[in-house]
Design an enzyme around this catalytic site. Structure first.
Site, PDB file in Angstrom:
ATOM      1  N   ASP A   1      17.316  18.359 -32.214  1.00 41.14           N
ATOM      2  CA  ASP A   1      17.592  17.761 -32.519  1.00 41.14           C
ATOM      3  C   ASP A   1      18.429  16.938 -31.385  1.00 41.14           C
ATOM      4  O   ASP A   1      19.056  15.868 -31.745  1.00 41.14           O
ATOM      5  CB  ASP A   1      18.388  17.744 -34.043  1.00 41.14           C
ATOM      6  CG  ASP A   1      19.624  18.974 -33.300  1.00 41.14           C
ATOM      7  OD1 ASP A   1      19.939  19.369 -32.447  1.00 41.14           O
ATOM      8  OD2 ASP A   1      19.984  18.935 -34.478  1.00 41.14           O
TER       9      ASP A   1
ATOM     10  N   ASP B   1      12.369  23.833 -33.675  1.00 37.72           N
ATOM     11  CA  ASP B   1      14.101  24.191 -34.607  1.00 37.72           C
ATOM     12  C   ASP B   1      13.763  23.559 -35.890  1.00 37.72           C
ATOM     13  O   ASP B   1      12.845  23.651 -36.692  1.00 37.72           O
ATOM     14  CB  ASP B   1      14.682  23.025 -34.212  1.00 37.72           C
ATOM     15  CG  ASP B   1      16.121  23.207 -35.280  1.00 37.72           C
ATOM     16  OD1 ASP B   1      16.451  24.332 -35.303  1.00 37.72           O
ATOM     17  OD2 ASP B   1      16.957  22.163 -35.046  1.00 37.72           O
TER      18      ASP B   1
ATOM     19  N   CYS C   1       3.401   1.733   2.521  1.00 36.92           N
ATOM     20  CA  CYS C   1       4.923   0.953   2.621  1.00 36.92           C
ATOM     21  C   CYS C   1       5.827   1.805   2.097  1.00 36.92           C
ATOM     22  O   CYS C   1       6.644   2.003   1.928  1.00 36.92           O
ATOM     23  CB  CYS C   1       4.486  -0.007   1.605  1.00 36.92           C
ATOM     24  SG  CYS C   1       3.620  -1.373   2.612  1.00 36.92           S
TER      25      CYS C   1
ATOM     26  N   ASP D   1      20.251  21.602 -30.156  1.00 31.67           N
ATOM     27  CA  ASP D   1      20.127  22.531 -29.857  1.00 31.67           C
ATOM     28  C   ASP D   1      19.498  21.933 -28.542  1.00 31.67           C
ATOM     29  O   ASP D   1      18.509  22.426 -27.558  1.00 31.67           O
ATOM     30  CB  ASP D   1      18.087  22.149 -30.071  1.00 31.67           C
ATOM     31  CG  ASP D   1      19.085  22.917 -31.580  1.00 31.67           C
ATOM     32  OD1 ASP D   1      18.377  23.809 -31.503  1.00 31.67           O
ATOM     33  OD2 ASP D   1      17.670  21.814 -32.186  1.00 31.67           O
TER      34      ASP D   1
ATOM     35  N   CYS E   1       1.111  -1.350   0.189  1.00 31.94           N
ATOM     36  CA  CYS E   1       0.105  -0.057   0.134  1.00 31.94           C
ATOM     37  C   CYS E   1       0.855   0.971  -0.022  1.00 31.94           C
ATOM     38  O   CYS E   1       2.390   1.886  -0.174  1.00 31.94           O
ATOM     39  CB  CYS E   1      -0.687  -0.255   0.900  1.00 31.94           C
ATOM     40  SG  CYS E   1       0.264   0.085   2.861  1.00 31.94           S
TER      41      CYS E   1
END
Length: 785
Positions: free
Chosen positions: A681, A482, A73, A685, A70
């Site tokens: 890319d 881009d 935990c 960039d 749960c």
């Protein structure tokens, strides 16, 4: 369409830092969720690293953990790990049953981390990395088989218990003894997992879901046993000796049923990742010393020559040497059409060879293959946590103690204010409170949806690196693109060479190719390919230097050669004022121009062009339909950028930007309150991708591991941006639904149980169904298309 040049953007609005750092004239927005200043001139990063950790590289490890049931935990393990000296961060996931831990190995070892987890009552799965998934799967199957066996025994005994308790409880004096005999194995054997878990928690003075079930069923059973063997205790205080054997048995049976349904649902939720693990080839045909050998892919080395036959999977990444075939790469890229392969083509591990046989040379093996990187990224994404989960984690930390307190208050309330002979009512309501409370649904609400969502993304060739990215993507309102490799194909071709006297076309091309052979820019590759096609050999270069975002220079045959953009060589070309008309003509054609100087004299201009990808215009149109602002930023010249942008249908274009200026444009948008996705890319960039709220990198074959983006589009199709955003919206909608039902379920049913309106057996059924319903709702994401 709005078009801007970089100079205007750089000098008009952002002329001087004083304005932005003055605390009176402007307010700097700070986003506490991303540790981000939205001020264009502020220092921004995606993750704020504590100052003392800046120079310390942290190792990262994912540990499979057994015994979590749960949200409590999860919170316990995470809190325990975060207290360890040397642990930088820890993220524990209930759905994947794993923990992702960043740690400083100079301060703490993996063994110490494992020991700390095991000391609080959980088990860490230990196995060699290559065998880990198989070991986990075997353990899951073993646990499921035990769960099913316990459930069958519980059902076999619970049916007669319920019938006898309902119709014959008071018919025979010995009936309660028979019910006791039937109920005992249900509690002790079928329900033993709850008591084992309860004891582990008790030893560490803590609680979890097992505590609630164990305490609730024990109270009912002990109360019934006392009423069976010592009924005079109840009659002496004016109480009727009632029994709750059927309550004990039905609660355990229904919770076991819920666990089985939950295990099945979680298994289906993680199907995408399991499929990935099983599609990889286990062995490979290696040609060594002229002999064909079959060996494990774990033993392959870079440079091995491998044979792939029709219908077989490509074992690792490499370059095809001999043969011709079509390869199905759909499991990696999401593209269903087979890809033609011939000598020189790249082949990707785990893809399927369809027709002919071929040999290839291994370039990447083991952990370095594209397939391994994808699996690792999907694993990490599924194990990560979305910010929206923070509320559930906070509630989970106090949930079980709060429920125990409510159960005690309910018992006291019924004893003080209930009807006469109210002991049975008090027991009844407190058991219902303990059983109906469900921290499981809270723990599963977010991670199951993320698990299915990221898995579905992988099926479509969309690799989502973390849950935070999934959450941010659905809020995106501006997409910055881009040009080269994103909107266009990214493989420019040389169209014209304009030599300037006294230099010849051959000399211009030879000098340019000599410099560009040291560059990885797409324009450089275009020049090299053209030189190769016309059989012009490049010369050796001395003192090569790359000027970021502008060009490169070096010494060729004793001459200083510079190759680059107009901005880089503007002074030389302006001073000579040569061929301006011809330059204008090349620009009007939409060519990207590369300028060459030799010993600071204009030598020539090379015009190259790129073509728009087939689906770029369609993708941009879809973005506009979704009311997303589109913008293109590029280092290319304004005319070329305008032609490409107009063709693609982009709203705003800013050209002739250096990498740092691209970052400033992103900051500017963020300061305006925009949530920005940058699509590029992933290499050229990288700064802009890192600055954006969401970096989306276009995948480039096996180089995907180098991508900077938060989301990677493996097949490089711009339409996948829209798919990623749509998937994010669906996933976040599912998470909100899950959290709503998890909270509303507990908010409504716990008070009803405390007030005595809920039978404990119905409470058990509702509790079992609550977690199953959350997982089932997440599974609806599998229908996403």
């Amino acid at each position: 369409m709005e078009v801007e040049e970089s100079q205007a953007a750089a000098t008009s609005e952002y002329k001087g830092k004083t304005y932005f750092f003055c605390g009176i004239r402007c307010k700097r927005k700070f986003d506490s969720n991303t540790d981000r200043y939205l001020d264009p001139s502020a220092q921004t990063t995606k993750t704020q690293i504590p100052h003392h950790q800046l120079s310390i590289p942290l190792n990262s490890v994912m540990l499979p953990i057994q015994g979590m049931h749960c949200a409590s935990c999860v919170n316990r393990i995470q809190t325990n790990l975060s207290k360890l000296n040397g642990v930088g961060s820890a993220s524990v996931n209930l759905a994947t049953e794993s923990a992702r831990i960043a740690f400083d190995e100079s301060k703490i070892s993996i063994e110490s981390i494992k020991k700390s987890i095991e000391e609080i009552g959980y088990q860490v799965v230990v196995a060699a990395e290559d065998d880990l998934e198989d070991v986990k799967e075997n353990l899951e199957q073993k646990e499921y088989a035990e769960l099913k066996r316990d459930f069958i025994l519980a059902v076999i005994l619970t049916i007669p218990i319920s019938i006898l308790n309902m119709f014959f409880a008071h018919s025979f004096f010995w009936m309660n003894y028979l019910l006791f005999a039937f109920t005992t194995p249900v509690l002790i054997w079928s329900g033993r997992r709850f008591f084992i878990g309860f004891w582990k928690m008790l030893k560490h003075f803590t609680t979890d879901m097992n505590t609630l079930v164990a305490v609730g069923t024990s109270i009912a059973f002990v109360f019934s046993a006392i009423a069976t063997f010592f009924p005079e205790i109840f009659t002496s205080i004016g109480e009727h000796p009632s029994t709750f054997y059927d309550t004990t048995a039905v609660i355990i049976t229904l919770i076991l049923l819920g666990r089985i349904l939950e295990a099945n649902a979680k298994g289906r939720a993680s199907e995408s990742l399991k499929k990935l693990f099983h599609i990889q080839a286990k062995t490979a045909h290696v040609i060594r010393n002229g002999n064909e050998l079959d060996i494990s892919i774990n033993n392959l080395m870079i440079g091995d020559i491998l044979l792939v036959k029709p219908g077989e999977r490509v074992p690792v990444d490499g370059t095809l040497m001999e043969g011709y075939s079509y390869v199905d790469e759909s499991m990696i890229t999401g593209e269903s059409i087979p890809v033609e392969k011939q000598a020189g083509s790249e082949v990707i591990g785990a893809t399927i060879n369809q027709s002919g046989s071929f040999t290839f040379q291994a370039k990447k093996v083991g952990k370095d293959t594209l397939f391994s990187h994808i699996v690792r990224m999907v694993e990490e994404a599924q194990a990560s946590k979305a910010p929206i989960q923070q509320l559930a984690d906070k509630v989970a930390s106090i949930f079980v103690p709060s429920v125990l307190a409510i159960a005690i208050l309910s018992f006291i309330g019924w004893m003080l204010f209930g009807p006469e002979s109210g002991l049975a009512h008090a027991i009844f309501s407190s058991i219902a409170v303990l059983i109906v409370a469900c921290p499981c649904a809270l723990g599963l609400a977010t991670p199951t949806a993320i698990m299915v969502g990221t898995g579905k993304g992988a099926e479509h060739g969309i690799i989502i690196k973390n849950a935070r990215s999934l959450e941010i993507a659905h809020n995106i309102d501006t997409i910055v693109l881009d040009k080269t490799g994103t909107i266009t194909v990214g493989k420019p071709n040389v169209n014209e060479i304009l030599p300037i006297q006294p230099f010849t076309e051959k000399e211009v091309l030879q000098y340019a190719a000599s410099i560009e052979k040291h560059s990885e820019h797409p324009l450089a590759q275009a020049i090299l390919e053209y030189a190769k096609a016309v059989r012009i050999e490049s010369e050796s270069v001395e003192k090569f230097e790359s000027i970021t975002g502008q060009g490169a220079k070096g010494i060729v045959n004793g001459k200083q050669v510079k190759v680059g953009s107009y901005n880089y060589l503007e002074n030389i070309f302006n001073s000579k004022n040569v061929y301006q008309n011809q330059i204008n003509e090349l620009v009007e054609k939409g060519y990207t121009l590369i300028f060459i100087t030799i010993d600071d004299q204009p030598a020539g201009i090379i015009g190259v062009s790129d073509v728009i990808k087939e689906h770029s215009q369609e993708a941009v149109n879809d973005m506009k339909k979704k009311r997303l602002n589109t913008m293109m930023i590029t280092g290319d010249n304004l005319k070329t950028a305008s032609i490409i942008g107009k063709h693609a249908g982009i709203d705003k274009i800013i050209a002739e930007l250096l990498p740092n200026q691209k970052v400033e444009e992103i900051k500017k948008l963020q300061y305006e309150g925009k949530t920005v996705a940058m699509v590029g890319d992933g290499i050229n960039d990288a700064p802009a991708l890192a600055q954006a709220d969401l970096g989306i990198a276009m995948g480039t074959g096996t180089d995907i591991a180098n991508e900077t983006g938060d989301i990677i589009l493996v097949k490089g199709d711009l339409r996948s941006v829209n798919t990623a955003i749509a998937l994010s919206k669906r996933t976040m909608k599912t998470i909100r639904q899950n959290l709503f039902w998890a909270f509303i379920y507990n908010i409504i049913l716990i008070p009803l149980a405390a007030l005595g309106y809920l039978d404990p057996m119905l409470a058990a059924g509702a509790m079992a169904l609550s977690s199953v319903s959350v997982v089932a709702n997440s599974l609806r994401l599998k229908r996403f298309k």
